[in-house]
Each structure stands twice: as C-alpha cells, then as structure tokens.
Design an enzyme around this catalytic site. Structure first.
Site, PDB file in Angstrom:
ATOM      1  N   LYS A 184     -22.705  -0.986  24.398  1.00 29.81           N
ATOM      2  CA  LYS A 184     -21.588  -0.395  25.200  1.00 29.81           C
ATOM      3  C   LYS A 184     -20.864   0.608  24.506  1.00 29.81           C
ATOM      4  O   LYS A 184     -20.143   0.233  22.992  1.00 29.81           O
ATOM      5  CB  LYS A 184     -20.424  -1.085  25.751  1.00 29.81           C
ATOM      6  CG  LYS A 184     -20.042  -0.558  27.430  1.00 29.81           C
ATOM      7  CD  LYS A 184     -18.961   0.401  26.346  1.00 29.81           C
ATOM      8  CE  LYS A 184     -17.601   1.324  27.489  1.00 29.81           C
ATOM      9  NZ  LYS A 184     -16.637   2.280  26.968  1.00 29.81           N
ATOM     10  N   GLY A 241     -11.196  -3.215  18.310  1.00 27.79           N
ATOM     11  CA  GLY A 241     -10.634  -2.862  19.249  1.00 27.79           C
ATOM     12  C   GLY A 241      -9.723  -2.864  19.602  1.00 27.79           C
ATOM     13  O   GLY A 241      -9.318  -3.745  18.496  1.00 27.79           O
ATOM     14  N   SER A 242      -8.903  -2.827  20.996  1.00 26.16           N
ATOM     15  CA  SER A 242      -7.267  -3.179  20.477  1.00 26.16           C
ATOM     16  C   SER A 242      -7.495  -4.599  21.256  1.00 26.16           C
ATOM     17  O   SER A 242      -8.378  -5.460  21.906  1.00 26.16           O
ATOM     18  CB  SER A 242      -6.425  -3.093  21.812  1.00 26.16           C
ATOM     19  OG  SER A 242      -8.089  -2.465  23.044  1.00 26.16           O
ATOM     20  N   GLY A 245      -7.806  -4.753  24.848  1.00 23.67           N
ATOM     21  CA  GLY A 245      -9.446  -5.302  25.199  1.00 23.67           C
ATOM     22  C   GLY A 245      -9.961  -6.104  25.361  1.00 23.67           C
ATOM     23  O   GLY A 245     -10.661  -6.635  25.782  1.00 23.67           O
ATOM     24  N   GLY A 246     -10.052  -6.954  23.780  1.00 25.54           N
ATOM     25  CA  GLY A 246     -10.865  -8.006  23.402  1.00 25.54           C
ATOM     26  C   GLY A 246     -10.051  -8.889  23.881  1.00 25.54           C
ATOM     27  O   GLY A 246     -11.236  -9.716  24.629  1.00 25.54           O
ATOM     28  N   GLU A 265     -13.039  -7.819  17.191  1.00 31.01           N
ATOM     29  CA  GLU A 265     -12.064  -7.844  16.173  1.00 31.01           C
ATOM     30  C   GLU A 265     -11.102  -6.863  16.106  1.00 31.01           C
ATOM     31  O   GLU A 265     -11.472  -6.017  16.981  1.00 31.01           O
ATOM     32  CB  GLU A 265     -12.967  -7.167  14.792  1.00 31.01           C
ATOM     33  CG  GLU A 265     -12.014  -6.981  13.620  1.00 31.01           C
ATOM     34  CD  GLU A 265     -13.001  -5.477  12.578  1.00 31.01           C
ATOM     35  OE1 GLU A 265     -13.505  -5.654  12.781  1.00 31.01           O
ATOM     36  OE2 GLU A 265     -11.327  -4.875  12.576  1.00 31.01           O
ATOM     37  N   CYS A 302      -9.170  -0.984   9.893  1.00 33.74           N
ATOM     38  CA  CYS A 302      -8.581  -2.280  10.607  1.00 33.74           C
ATOM     39  C   CYS A 302      -8.053  -2.887   9.089  1.00 33.74           C
ATOM     40  O   CYS A 302      -7.393  -3.877   9.272  1.00 33.74           O
ATOM     41  CB  CYS A 302     -10.204  -3.150  10.473  1.00 33.74           C
ATOM     42  SG  CYS A 302     -11.447  -2.944  10.371  1.00 33.74           S
ATOM     43  N   GLU A 392       0.801  -4.277  14.326  1.00 31.01           N
ATOM     44  CA  GLU A 392      -0.030  -3.691  13.749  1.00 31.01           C
ATOM     45  C   GLU A 392       0.956  -1.414  14.359  1.00 31.01           C
ATOM     46  O   GLU A 392       0.674  -1.561  15.731  1.00 31.01           O
ATOM     47  CB  GLU A 392      -0.872  -2.639  14.014  1.00 31.01           C
ATOM     48  CG  GLU A 392      -2.548  -2.357  13.825  1.00 31.01           C
ATOM     49  CD  GLU A 392      -4.012  -2.642  13.925  1.00 31.01           C
ATOM     50  OE1 GLU A 392      -3.687  -3.339  14.828  1.00 31.01           O
ATOM     51  OE2 GLU A 392      -4.436  -1.724  12.600  1.00 31.01           O
TER      52      GLU A 392
HETATM   53  P1  NAP Z   1     -10.284  -0.670  23.367  1.00 30.44           P
HETATM   54  O1  NAP Z   1      -8.604   0.717  23.646  1.00 30.44           O
HETATM   55  O2  NAP Z   1      -9.991  -1.835  23.122  1.00 30.44           O
HETATM   56  O3  NAP Z   1     -11.597   0.047  23.139  1.00 30.44           O
HETATM   57  C1  NAP Z   1     -13.012  -0.741  22.901  1.00 30.44           C
HETATM   58  C2  NAP Z   1     -14.160  -0.195  23.988  1.00 30.44           C
HETATM   59  O4  NAP Z   1     -13.781  -1.636  24.575  1.00 30.44           O
HETATM   60  C3  NAP Z   1     -14.170   0.752  25.287  1.00 30.44           C
HETATM   61  O5  NAP Z   1     -15.474   0.994  24.692  1.00 30.44           O
HETATM   62  C4  NAP Z   1     -13.799   0.324  25.890  1.00 30.44           C
HETATM   63  O6  NAP Z   1     -14.071   1.565  27.589  1.00 30.44           O
HETATM   64  C5  NAP Z   1     -14.255  -1.279  26.468  1.00 30.44           C
HETATM   65  N1  NAP Z   1     -12.952  -1.549  26.832  1.00 30.44           N
HETATM   66  C6  NAP Z   1     -11.391  -1.919  26.347  1.00 30.44           C
HETATM   67  N2  NAP Z   1     -10.981  -2.799  27.161  1.00 30.44           N
HETATM   68  C7  NAP Z   1     -11.639  -3.112  28.228  1.00 30.44           C
HETATM   69  C8  NAP Z   1     -11.792  -4.076  28.845  1.00 30.44           C
HETATM   70  N3  NAP Z   1     -10.248  -4.726  29.965  1.00 30.44           N
HETATM   71  N4  NAP Z   1     -12.808  -4.045  29.885  1.00 30.44           N
HETATM   72  C9  NAP Z   1     -13.908  -3.309  29.669  1.00 30.44           C
HETATM   73  N5  NAP Z   1     -13.910  -2.616  28.561  1.00 30.44           N
HETATM   74  C10 NAP Z   1     -13.099  -2.591  28.035  1.00 30.44           C
HETATM   75  O7  NAP Z   1     -10.243   0.344  21.609  1.00 30.44           O
HETATM   76  P2  NAP Z   1     -10.006   1.883  20.604  1.00 30.44           P
HETATM   77  O8  NAP Z   1     -10.219   3.139  22.454  1.00 30.44           O
HETATM   78  O9  NAP Z   1     -11.201   2.047  19.819  1.00 30.44           O
HETATM   79  O10 NAP Z   1      -8.794   2.162  20.601  1.00 30.44           O
HETATM   80  C11 NAP Z   1      -7.466   1.587  21.082  1.00 30.44           C
HETATM   81  C12 NAP Z   1      -6.422   0.660  20.110  1.00 30.44           C
HETATM   82  O11 NAP Z   1      -7.258  -0.152  19.917  1.00 30.44           O
HETATM   83  C13 NAP Z   1      -6.161   1.647  19.241  1.00 30.44           C
HETATM   84  O12 NAP Z   1      -4.330   2.273  19.730  1.00 30.44           O
HETATM   85  C14 NAP Z   1      -5.661   0.398  17.769  1.00 30.44           C
HETATM   86  O13 NAP Z   1      -4.574  -0.099  18.453  1.00 30.44           O
HETATM   87  C15 NAP Z   1      -6.405  -0.406  17.989  1.00 30.44           C
HETATM   88  N6  NAP Z   1      -7.732  -0.981  17.811  1.00 30.44           N
HETATM   89  C16 NAP Z   1      -7.697  -1.148  16.283  1.00 30.44           C
HETATM   90  C17 NAP Z   1      -9.186  -1.284  15.851  1.00 30.44           C
HETATM   91  C18 NAP Z   1      -9.179  -2.256  14.378  1.00 30.44           C
HETATM   92  O14 NAP Z   1     -10.187  -2.877  13.688  1.00 30.44           O
HETATM   93  N7  NAP Z   1      -8.022  -3.448  13.719  1.00 30.44           N
HETATM   94  C19 NAP Z   1      -9.887  -0.381  15.260  1.00 30.44           C
HETATM   95  C20 NAP Z   1     -10.237   0.357  16.902  1.00 30.44           C
HETATM   96  C21 NAP Z   1      -9.422  -0.105  17.789  1.00 30.44           C
HETATM   97  P3  NAP Z   1     -13.248   2.111  28.159  1.00 30.44           P
HETATM   98  O15 NAP Z   1     -13.530   3.808  26.868  1.00 30.44           O
HETATM   99  O16 NAP Z   1     -14.120   2.758  28.306  1.00 30.44           O
HETATM  100  O17 NAP Z   1     -12.200   2.457  28.433  1.00 30.44           O
END
Ligand code: NAP
Length: 525
Positions: A184, A241-242, A245-246, A265, A302, A392
C-alpha cells in the site's frame, strides 16, 4: 521512466477506480504531475487473489532462483537511482544526494537478503531422526523447516521514501521469506513509489515468476488499507507510521475471524542518558553530537534522539550551550507533508503547555511547510509529573532534562514506554551507575548504544530495529536487519516422510549442504 500513475496489479496497469491525486512538492506547496490512481476494494480483491495464486510456486522457488530474483531488484534500483532520488526529493523535500544514498542502501538490502536466502539458514532446518528401538515408545522421524506465512500487505513509511517504502526492508525480507507482497504505497511520494514498483514488477517478469508475486496499490482514505488487512488471503501485515494508524490496523487484524500477525513500527524518543563522569569530561561534545543527530532528516526519523537526560552538575552548562548552538545554527527546513508539519506544531505547543520551556530555536520558517528547530528544557521532577513529556514530537525538536540526582535519573528511565533504542554516554567512572541503568533499559528498548548516537541504523545480522510497545506491536521481532525475515515465516513439521517427498532443506543427503540441527547438534551432515 515515464510515470503513468496507474496501480500495478501483478503484470497489469490498472487505471483509477476511486479518484486520483497529485503529489505535493512540500518545498513549494505546489502540485506535481502526473495524476495518480486510487483503487478500492475490487483492486484489493484482484491483487490478493493473484498473490494467493502466486504463493505456492513462489514459496517453492529454489533458493538460488529466489536469491537471483532479489539481485535483479537490486540491479534495477541501481539503474534508476538518480531518477528515483530526483523524484523522491521533489515529493519529500529531502536532498537528492541523501536519497541516492538511500537507494544504494535499499539495493544493498536486497543483495544482503539474497545472501540470506542462498545460505538457507532462515529455514532453520531441524531433524530428530527416527528412533525405532526407543523404549518405552518408538520415535518417528520428525523434520521441521520454516516456510512463508502467505501473501503479506506492506504499508510503506513516509519519512524514508525509499529504504522504508515500496522497495524497503519490509518488501526485501518478505520476498526473501517466500511471501508474495502487496504494497500500500504512501501518498506522500507516489511517483517514487511507482518507480520502485516498476523495478520490482520488471524483475518478477525477467525472473519468470508468477505475476502475483508483487502488486502496488494506492488509495484515498482508509478504505484500501482496511480492505487489505481484512482480506482473508492476506496472512501478515507490516506498517511504519503513527501509533494511531498502526494500532487501528493491528486491532482490525485481531478482529478478523482468522487473526493475523501485524508488525507495526510506530514511535520512539530514543532517550540519551549522560552519566556524571562523561558529562564532566565532555559535556560540550556530547551536546554537539546529540544536536547533530536530532536534526538529521529534519528530525523525521524513527531513531532521532529526542530526549537528553543529564544530572545537573559539572559539564551540564557546557552540554546545554553546545546543544543550543547547534539548534540555533539550524535553518528551518521543509517537512515531509502538511499533516506531519501540522502535528509538529501542535505537539510542540502541547509540550510547552505541559511545562517544558523553549530555550533555543533555529532560523525562522520561510516556506509554508518549513519546520523550525526547537530545544525545550524541563527539570526531572516536572517530567516525572507529566509523562506526556516523554512522548515523541516528530520533527526537529528535542527536550533536555535537568535531572536532580541518580535516583531521579533511574525513576525517569523507568517512566519511558517502549523504545527502539536508548543511548548511554559514559566514562569508566560511570560503570557502576550504568550497570544499574542497563537492566532498566533492557526491559524498555530493542537496542542500547554506548558512546554514540543511535542513527544511522546498520543493516546486519545483529541489527535490532524493534522494541516493546509502542515502539512496535511485537517486541520479539525486528524490522531492519537480516532477522527481519523471521516476521514472515512459520514452522512446519514433516513427520515420517519418505525422502522423495521431503523439502530440499530436510532431505537425508542434505543436497545443498545447509546448516541443520540434527538431534540437537548443529552440523552440515
Ligand atoms: P500514518 O498517518 O500512520 O500513515 C502511514 C500509512 O498507513 C499511510 O499509508 C496511511 O494511509 C496508512 N494508514 C494510517 N492509518 C490508517 C488506518 N486507520 N486505516 C488504513 N490505513 C491507514 O503515518 P505518516 O503519514 O507517515 O506520518 C504521520 C505521523 O506518524 C508522523 O507525524 C509521526 O508522528 C508518525 N511517524 C512515525 C515514524 C517512526 O518511525 N517513528 C515514521 C513515520 C511516521 P493514508 O496516507 O492514505 O492515510
């Protein structure tokens, strides 16, 4: 390479069924051509069916054929490196030179996993030969090896758009395990995602593999991700990711009629503990080194060291001064996405209202999505009273904690939730205190680093990029390094099998000369 914006499902180009999007250049806040297709549940169904059709043949590829396939992907990545880096740079605001290095790292990961496949140790071949004379009961011949879980869904990260994305370590380790992959793609870098997906698609074709070994989907909103996690033919998921979301995807997978493993992660502040002798001897260099690392990738990493804890005393002022100087010298730089930029500002404001004081800031933002570097400070007692301060802030900010004494330092260490890493800055006179901290940190982190900073991550056999929740959802596994393959494997025992029916790794004459555990002894017999 011409970008079409289509979804790539097996060997097929699939046009939009649920709208389109354009990539955003975060440096200019302007859209970039072309349009990229969104799919919906019908495309998930199609990709999952193809992946399932591909599973048996791919899972049974010879080790040499599978390794050669991974090397083809590596060669393909090398061939597109400048173009891929250029496009990823436009879509993320990260420097093209850094992204070329990331492409080289991604290609190297595929080659490293090719070696892992050829060596065949991932099979963990284990043999307990028959003991027909054993009393009081004969033992049948038992042979165990690991095979792939089945087709897996991979959610690529936004912050390392190559080495943690479509052609990142998750894809490399899943393909090495024998698992067909459906990615995805992250909407923050759709063009870069397409370039990488085309490289993998071409390698599937050139290797003569079933087209369902790899697909890439894209969607607007959560529908496509949810449908992937729900699909009965998907047998595992990885996500970077977040935490929100995770965990949403993790919970969803546990509610399926047949729950599946989800390896997320999510979040880590990678605390650094500066012990008194090291602080007195080299407070300035430690503050400077920490400042340099916290600003890598505009703090969107990360492994960013985000919290620095030191007991107030000799060296503290020098540490604070050096760190302040680093932060003040940092120009504001483009952040990855409008969502990440906004969360950065909101999270900083929350930390300040929780009692952390802003003691330094870098150059002011000029572009709409620029992130300004910020250094906050808080005393240990306040931090103990406000656990939210240990969470974080994704972006170029860090928190300096002025700790009162050793007991408070230990209490603060115990307050952290699960982490990917923690760092100790120590000299010889600190060893007794370090020995008290290590067991506290072992329970909370996947990696403990001494006298260095935790970034960048090595990709090697001993690497661990994992840790207790919420760093990941399953602390038993790593998402980086050669043992990342274990997330996609499960054991099968073959009992009483004739040699002709045994898999290659378990045959009596060990035709590939693999290391095997026979009656508890490791050998190539
Ligand atoms: P994200 O919002 O969690 O999204 C990551 C992926 O998962 C995207 O493809 C997103 O799709 C999908 N997704 C998220 N929630 C979902 C759900 N409920 N159902 C289905 N698909 C879902 O992460 P991000 O956009 O990369 O960054 C947002 C935040 O994540 C950052 O501000 C940071 O706090 C954290 N982050 C942490 C790390 C780390 O390594 N610690 C790395 C990256 C991000 P869509 O884009 O279509 O929503």
């Amino acid at each position: 390479m011409k970008l079409t914006g289509n979804l790539l499902i097996g060997a097929h180009e699939v046009t939009a069924t649920a709208g389109t999007m354009k990539a955003l250049n975060p440096a200019t806040n302007a859209q970039i051509e072309p349009s990229f297709a969104f799919g919906a549940t019908a495309e998930v169904e199609r990709a999952a069916r193809l992946a399932d059709d591909a599973f048996d043949s791919y899972n049974h590829t010879s080790l040499d054929a599978r390794a050669a396939f991974l090397e083809r992907i590596a060669d393909g990545l090398d061939a597109v490196a400048p173009e891929l880096a250029q496009r990823a740079s436009l879509e993320t605001g990260l420097p093209a030179a850094q992204l070329e290095a990331e492409t080289a790292k991604a290609a190297t990961q595929f080659r490293q996993f090719a070696d892992v496949v050829r060596q065949g140790r991932f099979r963990q071949a284990t043999i307990d030969p028959a003991q027909p004379e054993r009393q009081p009961r004969a033992r049948m011949d038992h042979r165990m090896q690991k095979i792939a879980l089945g087709p897996v869904a991979i959610f690529g990260a936004s912050n390392f758009p190559i080495s943690y994305s479509v052609a990142g370590g998750d894809t490399a380790s899943a393909l090495a395990a024998g698992a067909p992959v459906i990615v995805k793609a992250h909407n923050a870098h759709p063009g870069a995602s397409e370039i990488m997906a085309r490289v993998i698609q071409q390698a599937v074709k050139d290797a003569g593999l079933h087209e369902g070994v790899f697909s890439m989907l894209r969607g607007g909103g959560n529908e496509i991700g949810e449908a992937l996690v729900d699909h009965p033919l998907i047998k595992g998921v990885t996500f970077t990711g977040s935490e929100a979301g995770g965990m949403a995807l993790f919970r969803r997978a546990q509610q399926r009629p047949d729950p599946i493993p989800v390896f997320t992660e999510m979040t880590s502040v990678n605390p650094t503990f500066v012990l008194p002798a090291a602080l007195a001897a080299r407070g300035g260099p430690i503050g400077d080194g920490f400042g340099e690392r916290m600003l890598v990738n505009v703090g969107q990493a990360c492994l960013k060291p985000a919290i620095l804890l030191a007991i107030d005393g000799p060296g503290y002022a020098a540490l604070k001064q050096a760190l302040t100087a680093r932060v003040e010298a940092m120009h504001a730089r483009t952040m990855l996405t409008p969502g990440i930029w906004k969360s950065y500002g909101d999270n900083l404001a929350r930390r300040e209202s929780a009692g952390a004081q802003r003691i330094a800031a870098g150059g002011k933002a000029e572009g709409a999505l620029d992130g300004q570097a910020v250094l906050l400070e808080v005393d240990g007692a306040r931090m103990l009273a406000e656990p939210s301060l240990s969470e974080e802030v994704f972006g170029p900010a860090a928190l300096l904690v002025r700790v009162q004494d050793v007991e408070q330092l230990l209490a603060l260490a115990k307050q952290f939730r699960g982490q990917l890493s923690a760092t100790l800055q120590i000299d010889a006179a600190d060893h007794a205190l370090a020995a008290r901290l290590v067991p506290v940190l072992e329970r909370r982190t996947g990696r403990i680093v001494v006298n260095a900073f935790a970034h960048p991550q090595e990709v090697s056999h001993a690497s661990i990029h994992g840790g207790p929740f919420p760093a990941t959802s399953d602390s038993r596994f790593t998402s980086v390094g050669m043992t990342a393959i274990e997330r996609f494997l499960r054991p099968v025992c073959y009992q009483g099998f004739p040699d002709a029916l045994l898999p290659e790794a378990l045959k009596h004459d060990n035709p590939r000369g693999l290391w095997r555990l026979t009656d508890g002894e490791l050998s190539k017999a």
